[in-house]
Design a protein around this motif. Structure first.
Motif, short mmCIF file in Angstrom:
data_model
loop_
_atom_site.label_atom_id
_atom_site.label_comp_id
_atom_site.label_asym_id
_atom_site.label_seq_id
_atom_site.Cartn_x
_atom_site.Cartn_y
_atom_site.Cartn_z
N UNK A 89 -25.28 34.65 -0.15
CA UNK A 89 -25.54 33.46 -0.96
C UNK A 89 -25.30 32.20 -0.15
N UNK A 90 -24.21 32.18 0.61
CA UNK A 90 -23.88 31.01 1.43
C UNK A 90 -24.98 30.76 2.47
N UNK A 91 -25.42 31.81 3.14
CA UNK A 91 -26.45 31.67 4.18
C UNK A 91 -27.76 31.21 3.55
N UNK A 92 -28.11 31.78 2.40
CA UNK A 92 -29.35 31.40 1.72
C UNK A 92 -29.31 29.92 1.33
N UNK A 94 -27.47 27.58 2.65
CA UNK A 94 -27.44 26.78 3.89
C UNK A 94 -28.85 26.64 4.46
N UNK A 95 -29.61 27.74 4.47
CA UNK A 95 -30.97 27.72 4.98
C UNK A 95 -31.88 26.86 4.10
N UNK A 96 -31.67 26.87 2.77
CA UNK A 96 -32.45 26.04 1.87
C UNK A 96 -32.21 24.57 2.17
N UNK A 97 -30.98 24.23 2.49
CA UNK A 97 -30.64 22.85 2.82
C UNK A 97 -31.32 22.38 4.09
N UNK A 98 -31.45 23.26 5.06
CA UNK A 98 -32.12 22.92 6.33
C UNK A 98 -33.63 22.79 6.12
N UNK A 99 -34.18 23.62 5.25
CA UNK A 99 -35.62 23.59 5.01
C UNK A 99 -36.04 22.28 4.36
#
Length: 101
Positions: A89-92, A94-99
Motif C-alpha cells: 500500500x505504501x509503495x502504491x 508513493x508511486x501514485x504521488x510521483x505519477x
C-alpha cells in the motif's frame, strides 16, 4: 532446606503479599514495576506518574493506577502478511504521488 531455597521462597511470599496490597510505598512500587528507584523518583518529580504525598514527604502509589500506567501505549503485534500488505500500500501510494508530479 538450603538457605538459598529459603530466600527464594521468602521472596515468593513477599511478592504474593505485595500483589494483595492496593497502596504501595515508594520501595514497593519500585519493586512492583521493576523500575529503578532513581528512575521512579524522576517520574514522580516530573509529575509523569500518578502518586500521592499525604503528608508532603512520603510517596505512595495506587496499584491499579500503576497497572494502568504500565499498560499505556500498547503495541499490537503484526503478522508477516499484514506487513507485506502495508508495504504494498505504501509503495502504491508513493508511486501514485510521483505519477501526478
Amino acid at each position: 532446606m538450603e538457605f538459598q531455597q529459603l530466600e527464594e521462597r521468602l521472596r515468593s511470599i513477599e511478592t504474593l503479599l505485595l500483589s494483595q496490597k492496593t497502596v504501595l510505598n515508594f520501595d514497593e512500587a519500585a519493586s512492583y514495576t521493576g523500575l529503578s528507584k532513581s528512575y521512579l523518583y524522576k517520574l514522580t518529580s516530573g509529575a509523569q506518574i500518578c502518586h500521592y504525598k499525604p503528608q508532603g514527604k512520603h510517596i505512595y502509589f495506587n496499584k491499579i493506577e500503576l497497572d494502568h500506567w504500565l499498560q499505556r501505549n500498547p503495541v499490537t503485534p503484526i503478522n508477516a502478511d499484514e506487513i507485506e500488505q502495508q508495504a504494498a500500500t505504501y509503495v502504491a501510494l508513493k508511486n501514485m504521488g510521483r505519477a501526478k508530479s
